[in-house]
Design a protein around this motif. Structure first.
Motif, short mmCIF file in Angstrom:
data_model
loop_
_atom_site.label_atom_id
_atom_site.label_comp_id
_atom_site.label_asym_id
_atom_site.label_seq_id
_atom_site.Cartn_x
_atom_site.Cartn_y
_atom_site.Cartn_z
N MET A 169 9.58 -5.12 -4.59
CA MET A 169 8.33 -5.00 -4.10
C MET A 169 7.07 -5.98 -5.38
O MET A 169 7.17 -5.17 -6.69
N PHE A 170 6.06 -5.72 -4.65
CA PHE A 170 5.33 -6.04 -5.23
C PHE A 170 4.05 -6.15 -4.62
O PHE A 170 3.87 -6.21 -3.89
N ILE A 171 3.26 -4.60 -5.44
CA ILE A 171 2.33 -4.52 -4.64
C ILE A 171 0.99 -5.00 -6.10
O ILE A 171 0.61 -4.93 -6.83
N THR A 172 -0.13 -6.29 -5.07
CA THR A 172 -1.59 -6.45 -5.64
C THR A 172 -2.53 -5.25 -5.21
O THR A 172 -2.66 -5.28 -4.18
N VAL A 173 -3.04 -4.67 -6.15
CA VAL A 173 -4.45 -4.70 -5.71
C VAL A 173 -5.86 -4.47 -6.39
O VAL A 173 -6.06 -4.37 -8.12
N ASP A 174 -6.99 -4.19 -5.19
CA ASP A 174 -7.71 -4.68 -6.10
C ASP A 174 -8.69 -3.56 -7.04
O ASP A 174 -8.35 -2.55 -7.15
#
Length: 200
Positions: free
Chosen positions: A144-149
């Motif tokens: 998985m890839f999780i992009t977070v602000d």
């Protein structure tokens, strides 16, 4: 020469451990932003090679969610899932697994990331991008890839690998709302002509 190699190995090992620890901290903070007692709502677009692209609105509260798109609507109350297909005017009732939930609920990663994954992370000026790799290669979602602000610690994109195919959820306009638990259950009165098919 051996001392140089040993020193480099130590530095690389230390960097990997530090990166993994920081990635976990980012995911912990991200999960905390989604832990609303009243509920959250956001717009999303799901894209995959298998199903194409579809946009909609998702509401979450704890481990419950409700999603609506132009072609379907889904409710999950923490145990049971109802999936309404507009084209067929039918509702399928199931008790999904964690992996199945992840494939349709972009926020379900908050129930998964704490166990069975290794972490690495890259970052830009505005975002963290955490890469999760399953410790068990046979796991249903191995990557998985999780992009977070960086400012809000809200997830802006969730990308997952399942059955050797990638699915990407782009997430925007996350806001806190007040939702009753009943919002996460299918109400037959709202769909009087729908055929209910119990697959549990």
């Amino acid at each position: 020469m051996k001392k140089v190699i040993l020193a480099l190995s130590f530095i690389l090992c230390h960097f990997t451990l530090t990166s993994a620890q920081t990635a976990r901290q980012v995911l912990d903070k991200c999960a905390a932003t989604l832990n609303s007692k009243t509920g959250l709502q956001a717009d999303f677009t799901m894209s995959s090679a298998q199903y194409g692209s579809v946009s909609g609105v998702i509401s979450i509260k704890g481990n419950m969610f409700h999603a609506t798109t132009d072609v379907a609507a889904m409710w999950f109350d923490g145990k049971t899932q109802w999936t309404y297909m507009k084209k067929n005017d039918e509702v399928n009732v199931t008790n999904p697994t964690e992996a199945q939930l992840q494939a349709i609920n972009p926020y379900n990663f908050i129930n998964m990331y704490k166990k069975g994954f290794k972490y690495t992370m890259t970052q830009t000026k505005d975002e963290y991008k955490v890469h999760l790799t399953a410790e068990n290669a046979s796991q249903r979602i191995p990557e998985m890839f999780i992009t977070v602000d960086k400012n809000s610690y809200s997830p802006t994109e969730v990308k997952l690998l399942q059955n050797k195919k990638w699915t990407t959820f782009a997430i925007s306009n996350l806001k806190q709302v007040s939702l009753a638990d009943a919002a996460f259950k299918f109400n037959a009165k709202d769909y009087p002509t729908a055929e209910v098919i119990d697959l549990r």
